[in-house]
Design a protein around this motif. Structure first.
Motif, PDB file in Angstrom:
ATOM      1  N   MET A   1       0.847  -1.201   0.000  1.00 20.54           N
ATOM      2  CA  MET A   1       0.000   0.000   0.000  1.00 20.54           C
ATOM      3  C   MET A   1       0.878   1.245   0.000  1.00 20.54           C
ATOM      4  O   MET A   1       1.720   1.424   0.877  1.00 20.54           O
ATOM      5  CB  MET A   1      -0.893  -0.034   1.243  1.00 20.54           C
ATOM      6  CG  MET A   1      -1.720   1.211   1.459  1.00 20.54           C
ATOM      7  SD  MET A   1      -3.269   1.176   0.525  1.00 20.54           S
ATOM      8  CE  MET A   1      -3.997   2.706   1.117  1.00 20.54           C
ATOM      9  N   ASP A   2       0.686   2.077  -0.994  1.00 21.16           N
ATOM     10  CA  ASP A   2       1.490   3.287  -1.154  1.00 21.16           C
ATOM     11  C   ASP A   2       0.710   4.520  -0.714  1.00 21.16           C
ATOM     12  O   ASP A   2      -0.468   4.649  -1.032  1.00 21.16           O
ATOM     13  CB  ASP A   2       1.845   3.500  -2.632  1.00 21.16           C
ATOM     14  CG  ASP A   2       3.001   2.618  -3.070  1.00 21.16           C
ATOM     15  OD1 ASP A   2       3.225   1.580  -2.424  1.00 21.16           O
ATOM     16  OD2 ASP A   2       3.660   2.990  -4.043  1.00 21.16           O
ATOM     17  N   ALA A   3       1.392   5.397  -0.006  1.00 16.22           N
ATOM     18  CA  ALA A   3       0.809   6.699   0.314  1.00 16.22           C
ATOM     19  C   ALA A   3       1.722   7.793  -0.220  1.00 16.22           C
ATOM     20  O   ALA A   3       2.944   7.615  -0.296  1.00 16.22           O
ATOM     21  CB  ALA A   3       0.635   6.856   1.825  1.00 16.22           C
ATOM     22  N   LEU A   4       1.117   8.898  -0.594  1.00 14.71           N
ATOM     23  CA  LEU A   4       1.868  10.099  -0.963  1.00 14.71           C
ATOM     24  C   LEU A   4       1.657  11.147   0.119  1.00 14.71           C
ATOM     25  O   LEU A   4       0.508  11.449   0.465  1.00 14.71           O
ATOM     26  CB  LEU A   4       1.371  10.639  -2.316  1.00 14.71           C
ATOM     27  CG  LEU A   4       1.924  12.002  -2.743  1.00 14.71           C
ATOM     28  CD1 LEU A   4       3.422  11.933  -3.021  1.00 14.71           C
ATOM     29  CD2 LEU A   4       1.175  12.512  -3.981  1.00 14.71           C
ATOM     30  N   ILE A   5       2.768  11.664   0.647  1.00 17.41           N
ATOM     31  CA  ILE A   5       2.660  12.779   1.585  1.00 17.41           C
ATOM     32  C   ILE A   5       3.066  14.048   0.844  1.00 17.41           C
ATOM     33  O   ILE A   5       4.201  14.179   0.371  1.00 17.41           O
ATOM     34  CB  ILE A   5       3.552  12.583   2.829  1.00 17.41           C
ATOM     35  CG1 ILE A   5       3.198  11.266   3.529  1.00 17.41           C
ATOM     36  CG2 ILE A   5       3.381  13.757   3.794  1.00 17.41           C
ATOM     37  CD1 ILE A   5       4.035  10.985   4.764  1.00 17.41           C
ATOM     38  N   VAL A   6       2.135  14.950   0.736  1.00 16.38           N
ATOM     39  CA  VAL A   6       2.350  16.240   0.069  1.00 16.38           C
ATOM     40  C   VAL A   6       2.661  17.251   1.170  1.00 16.38           C
ATOM     41  O   VAL A   6       1.766  17.643   1.929  1.00 16.38           O
ATOM     42  CB  VAL A   6       1.095  16.661  -0.717  1.00 16.38           C
ATOM     43  CG1 VAL A   6       1.318  18.009  -1.385  1.00 16.38           C
ATOM     44  CG2 VAL A   6       0.712  15.590  -1.732  1.00 16.38           C
ATOM     45  N   VAL A   7       3.921  17.641   1.265  1.00 14.04           N
ATOM     46  CA  VAL A   7       4.367  18.447   2.400  1.00 14.04           C
ATOM     47  C   VAL A   7       4.208  19.950   2.120  1.00 14.04           C
ATOM     48  O   VAL A   7       4.825  20.486   1.185  1.00 14.04           O
ATOM     49  CB  VAL A   7       5.842  18.132   2.738  1.00 14.04           C
ATOM     50  CG1 VAL A   7       6.337  19.012   3.885  1.00 14.04           C
ATOM     51  CG2 VAL A   7       6.020  16.653   3.076  1.00 14.04           C
ATOM     52  N   ASP A   8       3.371  20.601   2.859  1.00  9.69           N
ATOM     53  CA  ASP A   8       3.332  22.064   2.980  1.00  9.69           C
ATOM     54  C   ASP A   8       3.292  22.828   1.652  1.00  9.69           C
ATOM     55  O   ASP A   8       3.990  23.834   1.489  1.00  9.69           O
ATOM     56  CB  ASP A   8       4.526  22.554   3.801  1.00  9.69           C
ATOM     57  CG  ASP A   8       4.512  22.043   5.232  1.00  9.69           C
ATOM     58  OD1 ASP A   8       3.577  21.317   5.605  1.00  9.69           O
ATOM     59  OD2 ASP A   8       5.461  22.362   5.982  1.00  9.69           O
ATOM     60  N   VAL A   9       2.476  22.367   0.713  1.00 12.12           N
ATOM     61  CA  VAL A   9       2.330  23.134  -0.536  1.00 12.12           C
ATOM     62  C   VAL A   9       1.271  24.213  -0.286  1.00 12.12           C
ATOM     63  O   VAL A   9       0.112  24.108  -0.688  1.00 12.12           O
ATOM     64  CB  VAL A   9       1.988  22.218  -1.719  1.00 12.12           C
ATOM     65  CG1 VAL A   9       1.886  23.039  -3.009  1.00 12.12           C
ATOM     66  CG2 VAL A   9       3.070  21.150  -1.883  1.00 12.12           C
ATOM     67  N   GLN A  10       1.716  25.242   0.429  1.00  9.35           N
ATOM     68  CA  GLN A  10       0.845  26.314   0.921  1.00  9.35           C
ATOM     69  C   GLN A  10       1.233  27.632   0.268  1.00  9.35           C
ATOM     70  O   GLN A  10       2.384  27.825  -0.142  1.00  9.35           O
ATOM     71  CB  GLN A  10       0.990  26.426   2.450  1.00  9.35           C
ATOM     72  CG  GLN A  10       0.436  25.224   3.197  1.00  9.35           C
ATOM     73  CD  GLN A  10       0.963  25.143   4.621  1.00  9.35           C
ATOM     74  OE1 GLN A  10       2.038  24.597   4.860  1.00  9.35           O
ATOM     75  NE2 GLN A  10       0.204  25.684   5.577  1.00  9.35           N
ATOM     76  N   ASN A  11       0.283  28.552   0.249  1.00  8.68           N
ATOM     77  CA  ASN A  11       0.527  29.834  -0.426  1.00  8.68           C
ATOM     78  C   ASN A  11       1.764  30.549   0.098  1.00  8.68           C
ATOM     79  O   ASN A  11       2.518  31.133  -0.678  1.00  8.68           O
ATOM     80  CB  ASN A  11      -0.700  30.730  -0.275  1.00  8.68           C
ATOM     81  CG  ASN A  11      -1.897  30.194  -1.033  1.00  8.68           C
ATOM     82  OD1 ASN A  11      -1.750  29.605  -2.109  1.00  8.68           O
ATOM     83  ND2 ASN A  11      -3.083  30.383  -0.478  1.00  8.68           N
ATOM     84  N   ASP A  12       2.003  30.516   1.401  1.00  7.87           N
ATOM     85  CA  ASP A  12       3.153  31.248   1.950  1.00  7.87           C
ATOM     86  C   ASP A  12       4.499  30.692   1.489  1.00  7.87           C
ATOM     87  O   ASP A  12       5.509  31.394   1.555  1.00  7.87           O
ATOM     88  CB  ASP A  12       3.105  31.257   3.484  1.00  7.87           C
ATOM     89  CG  ASP A  12       2.337  32.465   4.021  1.00  7.87           C
ATOM     90  OD1 ASP A  12       2.041  33.392   3.230  1.00  7.87           O
ATOM     91  OD2 ASP A  12       2.027  32.476   5.230  1.00  7.87           O
ATOM     92  N   ALA A  38      -1.247   7.260  -6.270  1.00  7.90           N
ATOM     93  CA  ALA A  38      -1.162   6.834  -4.871  1.00  7.90           C
ATOM     94  C   ALA A  38      -2.521   6.377  -4.354  1.00  7.90           C
ATOM     95  O   ALA A  38      -3.559   6.951  -4.693  1.00  7.90           O
ATOM     96  CB  ALA A  38      -0.639   7.981  -4.013  1.00  7.90           C
ATOM     97  N   SER A  39      -2.501   5.335  -3.512  1.00  9.55           N
ATOM     98  CA  SER A  39      -3.743   4.837  -2.919  1.00  9.55           C
ATOM     99  C   SER A  39      -4.282   5.800  -1.873  1.00  9.55           C
ATOM    100  O   SER A  39      -5.485   5.902  -1.673  1.00  9.55           O
ATOM    101  CB  SER A  39      -3.502   3.484  -2.263  1.00  9.55           C
ATOM    102  OG  SER A  39      -2.826   2.627  -3.139  1.00  9.55           O
ATOM    103  N   ASP A 113      -3.242   2.864  10.018  1.00 11.45           N
ATOM    104  CA  ASP A 113      -4.653   2.492   9.886  1.00 11.45           C
ATOM    105  C   ASP A 113      -4.999   2.087   8.456  1.00 11.45           C
ATOM    106  O   ASP A 113      -5.916   1.298   8.232  1.00 11.45           O
ATOM    107  CB  ASP A 113      -5.569   3.649  10.306  1.00 11.45           C
ATOM    108  CG  ASP A 113      -5.565   3.884  11.813  1.00 11.45           C
ATOM    109  OD1 ASP A 113      -5.058   3.017  12.547  1.00 11.45           O
ATOM    110  OD2 ASP A 113      -6.066   4.940  12.248  1.00 11.45           O
ATOM    111  N   HIS A 114      -4.270   2.651   7.486  1.00  7.29           N
ATOM    112  CA  HIS A 114      -4.531   2.338   6.087  1.00  7.29           C
ATOM    113  C   HIS A 114      -3.609   1.242   5.560  1.00  7.29           C
ATOM    114  O   HIS A 114      -3.588   0.983   4.346  1.00  7.29           O
ATOM    115  CB  HIS A 114      -4.388   3.598   5.224  1.00  7.29           C
ATOM    116  CG  HIS A 114      -5.555   4.534   5.360  1.00  7.29           C
ATOM    117  ND1 HIS A 114      -5.659   5.443   6.398  1.00  7.29           N
ATOM    118  CD2 HIS A 114      -6.683   4.681   4.627  1.00  7.29           C
ATOM    119  CE1 HIS A 114      -6.803   6.116   6.265  1.00  7.29           C
ATOM    120  NE2 HIS A 114      -7.433   5.672   5.205  1.00  7.29           N
TER     121      HIS A 114
END
Ligand SMILES: [Zn+2]
Length: 177
Positions: A1-12, A38-39, A113-114
Motif C-alpha cells: 500500500m502506497d501513500a503520498l505525503i504532500v508536504v506544505d504546498v501552501q501559499n506562503d 497513490a492509494s 490504519d490504512h
C-alpha cells in the motif's frame, strides 16, 4: 500500500508568499501526477499560532508564515484537492518547531490504519519540512521514496539541497529523479 505525503504546498511557501521558496509552485504539476498513482494522499500543512517559536519576533529564524486560518496557510489552489484524502496540520503549538509532519500529529497512526508500507514524499521545502518528514517516516519503519522533481529547497546556505539529499540517502530513503 502506497501513500503520498504532500508536504506544505501552501501559499506562503510559493512565489508571492511570506516565506516563498524559489520555484515553489513548480512542485504542483508533478505532485498532481503522483497523486493519481497513490492509494492514499495526505497533505500536511504548516499551521502556526501567531506567537510560534520559529518566528523572528520570538527569536526564531523565519518571518511570520503559515499562521493558521490565514490565506497564506491555505493549500495552493492549483493543488488537486479532489485527490487529497486527509490533511494533517503540524507546528500547531507555540513551543514546538514541527518541521516534520509526524511531530505531535496523527500522521503515523493514519498511515498504519490504512496499511501503508511505502511512503512517497514531495513538497516544500526539501531542506526543512520535506527532509524531516522523510526521515521520520524512515524512523517509523516505512519504505520511503523522495521525488526530486516534486520538491524545491530554500537553500539558506548554498548546497543545503545536496546535503539534504545525502542525509536522506544515508538514512535509506530512495531518491527518484
Ligand atoms: Zn513553519
Amino acid at each position: 500500500m502506497d501513500a503520498l505525503i504532500v508536504v506544505d504546498v501552501q501559499n506562503d511557501f510559493c512565489p508571492g508568499g511570506a516565506l516563498a521558496v524559489a520555484g515553489g509552485d513548480g512542485v504542483i504539476e508533478p505532485i498532481n501526477r503522483l497523486a493519481e498513482q497513490a492509494s492514499l494522499v495526505v497533505a500536511t500543512r504548516d499551521w502556526h499560532p501567531a506567537n510560534h517559536l520559529s518566528f523572528e519576533a520570538q527569536g526564531g529564524p523565519w518571518p511570520v508564515h503559515c499562521v493558521r486560518d490565514t490565506s497564506g496557510a491555505q493549500l495552493h489552489p492549483k493543488l488537486d484537492s479532489n485527490r487529497i484524502d486527509a490533511i494533517v496540520d503540524a507546528g500547531r503549538e507555540p513551543e514546538h518547531e514541527g518541521y516534520s509532519g509526524f511531530e505531535h500529529t496523527q500522521l503515523e497512526q493514519l498511515l498504519r490504519d490504512h496499511g501503508v508500507d511505502t511512503v512517497h514524499v514531495a513538497g516544500l521545502a526539501l531542506d526543512y519540512c520535506v527532509k524531516e518528514t522523510a526521515l521520520d517516516a524512515r524512523r517509523a519503519g516505512f519504505d520511503v521514496v523522495l521525488h526530486r522533481d516534486a520538491t524545491r529547497a530554500i537553500n539558506v546556505s548554498e548546497g543545503d539541497d545536496e546535503r539534504a539529499l545525502e542525509e536522506l540517502r544515508a538514512a535509506g530513503v530512495r531518491v527518484e529523479p
